[in-house]
Design an enzyme around this catalytic site. Structure first.
Site, PDB file in Angstrom:
ATOM      1  N   SER A  53      52.457  89.220  25.076  1.00 53.65           N
ATOM      2  CA  SER A  53      53.857  89.101  24.693  1.00 53.65           C
ATOM      3  C   SER A  53      54.223  89.840  23.419  1.00 53.65           C
ATOM      4  O   SER A  53      55.402  90.149  23.210  1.00 53.65           O
ATOM      5  CB  SER A  53      54.226  87.623  24.537  1.00 53.65           C
ATOM      6  OG  SER A  53      53.432  87.007  23.533  1.00 53.65           O
ATOM      7  N   HIS A 101      55.297  87.388  31.380  1.00 52.92           N
ATOM      8  CA  HIS A 101      56.037  88.618  31.108  1.00 52.92           C
ATOM      9  C   HIS A 101      55.838  89.684  32.192  1.00 52.92           C
ATOM     10  O   HIS A 101      56.323  90.796  32.040  1.00 52.92           O
ATOM     11  CB  HIS A 101      55.636  89.165  29.740  1.00 52.92           C
ATOM     12  CG  HIS A 101      55.953  88.227  28.620  1.00 52.92           C
ATOM     13  ND1 HIS A 101      57.173  88.201  27.995  1.00 52.92           N
ATOM     14  CD2 HIS A 101      55.202  87.259  28.039  1.00 52.92           C
ATOM     15  CE1 HIS A 101      57.162  87.256  27.066  1.00 52.92           C
ATOM     16  NE2 HIS A 101      55.982  86.671  27.067  1.00 52.92           N
ATOM     17  N   LYS A 158      62.415  83.770  31.842  1.00 48.18           N
ATOM     18  CA  LYS A 158      62.409  85.144  31.322  1.00 48.18           C
ATOM     19  C   LYS A 158      63.082  86.045  32.358  1.00 48.18           C
ATOM     20  O   LYS A 158      64.294  86.036  32.476  1.00 48.18           O
ATOM     21  CB  LYS A 158      60.980  85.558  30.981  1.00 48.18           C
ATOM     22  CG  LYS A 158      60.402  84.723  29.830  1.00 48.18           C
ATOM     23  CD  LYS A 158      59.023  85.158  29.443  1.00 48.18           C
ATOM     24  CE  LYS A 158      58.543  84.464  28.173  1.00 48.18           C
ATOM     25  NZ  LYS A 158      58.384  83.005  28.310  1.00 48.18           N
TER      26      LYS A 158
END
Length: 387
Positions: free
Chosen positions: A179, A207, A238
């Site tokens: 990240s 991610h 996300k």
């Protein structure tokens, strides 16, 4: 000196070391354009990689879900707080990422900190990349298993650690996309080691999900991996643009986690309306190749536009584009200079990153434009030159 005085002293030490964090209050929905204290800003802070968080499609699905299911679940999932729409979401997630079953949780932190203690304990061993997210580190600590942290992406070091371990049960834990660095773990090599040493492989794809792989199915799908010993964790706040997380894997493994994960068993179930929004989100991700192509173009454009000498763009093919500065005070000054130009880019300092590696964490999304990226790159170039 009493406890409050000690706390105040420690807060002052954080401020003196340029490590004190501050919140900004945004008056607009999640998007590249923010409004902070009445000032319009162009933001490069968000993990909303596909630009879905403010999507009218998801807002409508969430509103429909609230009208259909209400605003809360009322109890834990295993008591009475599990609903048909959440069951449908788990089936859709399993189908989407290509595993037998999925379990939907309230947050990625709860997934990572709960899975590891459910699979290993005293007398067992966890092997983790040194740059893993804090939630994986906390999961290791909660498990009481032996902790082994290998140098970042160092497969050979991990192999030596595994070979030297006499633990009964072993688990390898890694981020897929890291990240704060934006680089990608060698997942195929890690699975090969897990097979060789009869270990679990847990991949936090927070991610990567929605961004990498065919139709955004994630880093595991991009690597073409499949195994009963593989656990896929995905975050739904996300790229998916909503909230929550899931873990996918072999059906009996997921059943075990549902029975034993304290972070699942002992918490109130998520509002079912969120699941209805997430079902719509998975459809948008699956059919979001145009968004991903645009995002890939922005990533390449940003890299090509930067002309830095003192600072360094770290290598990354993902929307996370870190600009390494080094010193805590220097990165704060750079972030403040960008802020004064109307550009909101977060300064990341220890303990989030190792000491001496403070950086800007530039986060690109499909909602950004080429002009947005050009402006940021040109401003960074100019600030480095001091002009």
């Amino acid at each position: 000196m009493n406890q409050l005085d000690i706390l105040r002293r420690d807060l002052a030490a954080l401020e003196h070391g340029h490590l004190l964090r501050h919140r900004r209050n945004n008056a607009l929905p999640c998007a590249p354009h923010a409004r902070i204290d009445g000032r319009d800003m162009l933001a490069f802070c968000s993990n909303d990689y596909l630009g879905l968080a403010a999507s009218p499609v998801l807002a409508d699905a969430l509103a429909d879900g609230a009208r259909r299911w209400g605003s809360g679940s009322g109890a834990s999932h295993l008591v009475s707080g599990h609903y048909a729409v959440q069951e449908a979401l788990e089936g859709r997630l399993a189908q989407f990422v290509g595993c037998e079953r999925a379990l939907y949780l309230s947050a990625g932190y709860m997934a990572n900190s709960g899975i590891i203690p459910a699979l290993v304990g005293r007398g067992d061993a966890v092997f983790a990349d040194r740059l893993n997210h804090a939630s994986l580190v906390d999961g290791m600590l909660l498990s009481r298993a032996e902790m082994n942290r290998y140098p970042h992406l160092d497969v050979d070091a991990l192999a030596r650690m595994l070979s030297g371990s006499g633990a009964k049960r072993k688990l390898i834990a890694t981020d897929s996309v890291f990240s704060m660095d934006g680089d990608v773990a060698p997942l195929a090599d890690l699975l090969a080691l897990a097979e060789d040493h009869d270990a679990w492989l847990m991949v936090d794809d927070a991610h990567g999900f929605g961004v990498l792989g065919p139709q955004g199915r994630g880093a595991v799908a991009e690597a073409g991996l499949d195994s009963w010993r593989l656990l896929r964790v995905g975050t739904l706040g996300k790229a998916a643009g909503v909230s929550g997380a899931f873990v996918g894997g072999e059906a009996d493994v997921i059943e075990w986690l549902m029975q034993k994960m304290r972070t699942y068993v002992f918490t109130t179930g998520t509002p079912p309306a969120l699941a209805q929004a997430l079902l719509a989100s998975i459809d948008l991700i699956e059919h979001g190749d145009a968004r991903r192509r645009h995002l890939d173009g922005l990533i390449a454009r940003f890299s090509s536009q930067l002309e830095l000498e003192r600072w360094r763009l770290m290598p990354s093919r993902t929307p996370i584009q870190p600009v390494l500065v080094g010193d805590n005070e220097a990165v704060l000054k750079l972030a403040a200079a960008l802020w004064n130009e109307g550009l909101w880019v977060p300064a990341i300092r220890p303990p989030t990153v190792p000491s001496g590696s403070a950086r800007l964490r530039v986060s690109l999304t499909a909602a950004h434009t080429e002009d947005d990226v050009d402006l940021l790159a040109a401003t960074l170039n100019r600030l480095e030159r001091g002009t």
